[in-house]
Each structure stands twice: as structure tokens, then as C-alpha cells.
Design a protein around this motif. Structure first.
Motif, short mmCIF file in Angstrom:
data_model
loop_
_atom_site.label_atom_id
_atom_site.label_comp_id
_atom_site.label_asym_id
_atom_site.label_seq_id
_atom_site.Cartn_x
_atom_site.Cartn_y
_atom_site.Cartn_z
N VAL A 167 33.82 45.56 43.08
CA VAL A 167 33.50 46.19 41.78
C VAL A 167 32.00 46.14 41.53
N ALA A 171 38.54 48.20 44.67
CA ALA A 171 38.87 46.80 44.40
C ALA A 171 40.20 46.42 45.04
N LEU A 191 36.30 41.41 43.19
CA LEU A 191 35.23 41.41 42.21
C LEU A 191 33.90 41.81 42.85
N VAL A 209 30.11 40.66 36.71
CA VAL A 209 30.51 41.90 37.37
C VAL A 209 30.86 42.96 36.34
N LEU A 210 31.62 42.60 35.32
CA LEU A 210 32.01 43.55 34.27
C LEU A 210 30.78 44.07 33.53
N ALA A 248 33.34 37.11 37.08
CA ALA A 248 33.98 38.34 36.60
C ALA A 248 33.23 38.93 35.41
#
Length: 242
Positions: free
Chosen positions: A147, A97, A144, A226-227, A223
Motif C-alpha cells: 500500500v 495489497a 502494508l 502507510v494510511l 499502518a
């Protein structure tokens, strides 16, 4: 810090990382220069028209960072040296990242600088928060995206599958889903990469092209997606044999 140093050595000991980084910068800045050279007056947002080219290369770079470990079996040595798989995956993700963030910022400000030189009559000054978001925000999207690519690579463990899924999803699926009768337009507005694009461009708050969230809300949504994918990948990595 030791894990980050190890991941840095592993990542940049291969030529693919260097080639991908150079290609991402060349494509993004080169396209911006080509675009600016063909127009007399451009807006600030237009200086970043090539960011998607760089983003695609960064997705490939991030996916390769983990799929190559599965391909050559070095992931087993990694997990033997670092039994805490959460720490190992987190270190790789953070390193990739950060690399993507640097590539994104270099490509964004490089594109902006080239556009200023080739289109001197255009007003490309960075005077407002929105101006800075459109340029500096590219690095956040790249980070992002990286990731997400690491997570997809960890889930699929194969370079071809991970790269194909990432590119087809971002380039085709999110565009074609809008063609589904009835619900297509609504579903399309909640696609993650569309929200990443909205963060940089800031679509109007009304009209048929309006996005459900503002620029920063779109970044938060991207985000969150992605998380979520990364957490799923972590659970799978912890439970699955290397």
C-alpha cells in the motif's frame, strides 16, 4: 468487484508481476533454507530472516503497478473509464495489497517449512500467539508495504524515483538516521519500517534496543503511517492532471 477484476488483469498481463512474485518467494525461502542449513539449532524467529528480501521485491512490484500506467499513459484511459479516481486508486491498492499478502504468507510459511526440514532438531512448533505472529505476520507487513509503495508511486509517477526512494529509505535511511548526534537513536525508533520489523521480532521492552511500542502497537503505527501517505497520494491524484 469489476474494478478489482480489471486491476487484476492489468497487473498480471505484464511479466514483471510474475517475475517479482517468483523472485520474492525464491529469495525469502531460499535465504531461510541457506540459513537453516548452516545452523544446527535455530529459533522460530530465525526462520524469517529473509523476509526483508521478499519485502523489497514486493515494494518494487507495488510501485510498478502504478508507475507503469503513468509511463505508458494508460492511467488516462483508466480515469476516463472510472471518473471516480478514489475508487480507481482504492481498487488498485486493494488488489496489490491482496497479492502482497498472499506472497507474504507463502514466503513465510514456506521459509518455516524449509527450516523444519533442514533443522529437524530445532523447536519450530507454532504453539503460541507470538509464534503465529512471527510467521503469519509477514503477510500483513508485505500488504502494508505494498500500500505504501502504491502511494509513493502515485505521488512520484516515475518508476526510478519511486523504487529508489522506497529502497533507499527502508534499507539505508532508517539505519543511518541513528548516527545523528543527540536525537538519532530516538528518531530511529519511530521509523516506520523499524516498527514493521518490531512487529515481527518483538524487541525487548527494556534496554537500549527497546522500541517505544509493543509488537501490535508497532503494527498499528506502521499502518497509520502507510494510511497517511496513501491519503496524501489520493488527494494529489484527485487534483493533478493524469
Amino acid at each position: 468487484m469489476t474494478l478489482l477484476a480489471v486491476e487484476r488483469i492489468k497487473l498480471f498481463s505484464t511479466r514483471s508481476a510474475w517475475w517479482c512474485s517468483a523472485l520474492a518467494l525464491a529469495l525469502t525461502i531460499g535465504f531461510a533454507g541457506l540459513f537453516a542449513s548452516q545452523m544446527e539449532d535455530i529459533s522460530l524467529g530465525m526462520t524469517q530472516v529473509g523476509y526483508q528480501f521478499g519485502l523489497m521485491v514486493v515494494l518494487v512490484l507495488a510501485a510498478l503497478s502504478i508507475t507503469t500506467e503513468y509511463r505508458f499513459g494508460t492511467i488516462r484511459a483508466t480515469f476516463l473509464a472510472v471518473p471516480n479516481r478514489t475508487a480507481a486508486l482504492a481498487a488498485k491498492t486493494v488488489l496489490v495489497a491482496l497479492v502482497a499478502l498472499v506472497i507474504g504468507e507463502l514466503s513465510a510459511f514456506g521459509s518455516w517449512a524449509v527450516a523444519k526440514v533442514l533443522a529437524p532438531v530445532s523447536d519450530l512448533a507454532l504453539t503460541t500467539a507470538d509464534d503465529w505472529r512471527m510467521v503469519a505476520g509477514v503477510g500483513l507487513v508485505f500488504a502494508l508495504g505494498a500500500v505504501l509503495a502504491v502511494a509513493v508511486g502515485a505521488l512520484l509517477r516515475q518508476t526510478a524515483g519511486a523504487v529508489t526512494l522506497l529502497l533507499i529509505w527502508s534499507l539505508l535511511v532508517e539505519s543511518l538516521v541513528g548516527l545523528i548526534p543527540g536525537i538519532g537513536a530516538t528518531v530511529q525508533k519511530w521509523m516506520p519500517f523499524n516498527h514493521a520489523s518490531n512487529f515481527l521480532s518483538g524487541m525487548p521492552a527494556d534496554g537500549p534496543a527497546a522500541m517505544p511500542l509493543g509488537p501490535w502497537g508497532s503494527l498499528g503505527y506502521f499502518a497509520a503511517v502507510v494510511l497517511a501517505v496513501w491519503v496524501i497520494a489520493l488527494v494529489v491524484v484527485r487534483r493533478r492532471d493524469a
